[in-house]
Design a protein around this motif. Sequence first.
Motif, PDB file in Angstrom:
ATOM      1  N   ILE A  59       0.837  -1.203   0.000  1.00  0.00           N
ATOM      2  CA  ILE A  59       0.000   0.000   0.000  1.00  0.00           C
ATOM      3  C   ILE A  59       0.870   1.251   0.000  1.00  0.00           C
ATOM      4  O   ILE A  59       0.636   2.197  -0.761  1.00  0.00           O
ATOM      5  N   ARG A 113       2.032   6.537  -6.928  1.00  0.00           N
ATOM      6  CA  ARG A 113       0.909   7.287  -7.498  1.00  0.00           C
ATOM      7  C   ARG A 113       0.956   8.753  -7.105  1.00  0.00           C
ATOM      8  O   ARG A 113       0.590   9.627  -7.886  1.00  0.00           O
ATOM      9  N   GLN A 114       1.441   9.043  -5.906  1.00  0.00           N
ATOM     10  CA  GLN A 114       1.559  10.447  -5.526  1.00  0.00           C
ATOM     11  C   GLN A 114       2.658  11.150  -6.317  1.00  0.00           C
ATOM     12  O   GLN A 114       2.566  12.345  -6.594  1.00  0.00           O
ATOM     13  N   SER A 120      -5.429   0.535  -8.482  1.00  0.00           N
ATOM     14  CA  SER A 120      -5.606   1.835  -7.846  1.00  0.00           C
ATOM     15  C   SER A 120      -5.956   2.903  -8.875  1.00  0.00           C
ATOM     16  O   SER A 120      -6.903   3.681  -8.693  1.00  0.00           O
ATOM     17  N   SER A 137       1.069   3.880  -3.006  1.00  0.00           N
ATOM     18  CA  SER A 137       0.712   5.253  -2.643  1.00  0.00           C
ATOM     19  C   SER A 137       1.836   6.219  -3.023  1.00  0.00           C
ATOM     20  O   SER A 137       1.590   7.290  -3.590  1.00  0.00           O
ATOM     21  N   ARG A 188      -7.951   5.903   1.357  1.00  0.00           N
ATOM     22  CA  ARG A 188      -7.268   7.206   1.249  1.00  0.00           C
ATOM     23  C   ARG A 188      -5.815   7.019   0.831  1.00  0.00           C
ATOM     24  O   ARG A 188      -5.299   7.766   0.001  1.00  0.00           O
ATOM     25  N   ALA A 189      -5.144   6.024   1.398  1.00  0.00           N
ATOM     26  CA  ALA A 189      -3.722   5.822   1.111  1.00  0.00           C
ATOM     27  C   ALA A 189      -3.495   5.154  -0.239  1.00  0.00           C
ATOM     28  O   ALA A 189      -2.515   5.453  -0.927  1.00  0.00           O
ATOM     29  N   PHE A 190      -4.402   4.274  -0.642  1.00  0.00           N
ATOM     30  CA  PHE A 190      -4.183   3.444  -1.817  1.00  0.00           C
ATOM     31  C   PHE A 190      -4.815   4.016  -3.085  1.00  0.00           C
ATOM     32  O   PHE A 190      -4.295   3.818  -4.187  1.00  0.00           O
ATOM     33  N   VAL A 227      -5.299   9.313  -3.244  1.00  0.00           N
ATOM     34  CA  VAL A 227      -4.024   9.813  -2.718  1.00  0.00           C
ATOM     35  C   VAL A 227      -3.910  11.319  -2.918  1.00  0.00           C
ATOM     36  O   VAL A 227      -4.604  11.923  -3.740  1.00  0.00           O
ATOM     37  N   TYR A 262      -0.865  -1.124  -8.700  1.00  0.00           N
ATOM     38  CA  TYR A 262      -0.870   0.255  -9.198  1.00  0.00           C
ATOM     39  C   TYR A 262      -2.004   0.451 -10.203  1.00  0.00           C
ATOM     40  O   TYR A 262      -2.701   1.475 -10.198  1.00  0.00           O
TER      41      TYR A 262
END
Length: 409
Positions: free
Chosen positions: A97, A104-105, A254, A101, A322-324, A327, A251
């Motif tokens: 995760i 992706r961020q 998500s 995260s 929220r984390a996965f 983001v 990924y």
Amino acid sequence: MPNIDLSPKVEVKCSLSSESRTSQTDYRESMVKLPGFMQGLLTWVTGKPLKGQLLQTKTPIYHLAMVLTISIVGTLLSIFAVLDRGVWLLLLLPGWIFTVSGARQLQVVIVHHCAHANFTRNRSLDRRLGQIISTILLFREFDGYQQDHIKHHADPSAVDDETVKFLRLLLGIREGMSVREQWQRLWLSLVSPIFHAQFLAARLISSLGSTSVTHRVLTWSSLIIVLTMVTLSSSWHIFLIVWVFPLTVLYQISTTLRLCSEHLRLPPLKDNARRDKQSYGQATVGIFLGDPVPDFTLPFWSQLQQWFWWYLRLALIHIPTRAFILVGDCPHHDYHHRHPNGNWANATVARQQDIDAGCPSWNEPYREVAGLWAAIELAFQSISQQEPVVIAQTNEPVHKLYTVSAEEG
């Protein structure tokens, strides 16, 4: 299709003041009764500040440092789990995760705002940073992404928009399709090896086969160096588990769930018409997580049971979502589309300040949904209400049609 309750949806009128902002569905205010040490976490999870809550001003460098820290922690957790095995394998899930995260961020937050020249506010420096991250993580070539992203902001419902093409070509979700069938196609795609293979192939082709010679050379060089190091260290099993699996399958899951909730579909424009502010404001909604806290007046045992479920949902549903998936500043994507060069680093506060100020020059109200699934349902409803679009045959390369792994924002 899951049974989705859309009752949490609420329109927040732009005339709301800070004193009257709480509605019957603004459950964030109900959390004021919880201990002070939890409020920072709850603001991050829900994406909403408490009325009058003082939050530390964050800078772009803070976000970059946090993303790099998250990525490193995720990698270390996963490596530790693989090496020690046994019960420590349970650390793989949070490790994955964190890894997803962080990756992706780097795209959704860092590269995205570099494309707006809004990360350091230095256009040249932002471009260089975007190019470096895109090269290292096998994202699409930065300049091409930036050009398409500008078009995306002009009309996120355009037939040739990257997200629209992704839904149509990779997921098979088309205008006029029933909401139920859209959900079915989404779930089937998420577990389909063919879907993930196509998605991954498009990502690799768009990066390794970039039209930019510099990007192509640097990407191939980075990949060869990494694979050589993995081979020489005989750590292929660690590499595949710690990096390849989370940065491909996870990924892509998500990204897909986020893209399905990112925008509402609007009727297509005719001729050379442009989106006005009213229709443009209707294309995005704020997505907020969390549940109202239990009623403190309930009998002890009933309250204890409800608090158990409240904390369980917070730990197992809202925090991972929220984390996965949601983001960075994804919950406030409606604010970003209204103010693409706004205070994205503090979007949690900036969005509410915009509402409290009366949304200057915007008559369209901010709209909100509670939960990711409700947001996807709403987006699917908007797609089902559109007339089917006839797409002319195109000779556009497949990687241009499918390249959306780095097209969020």
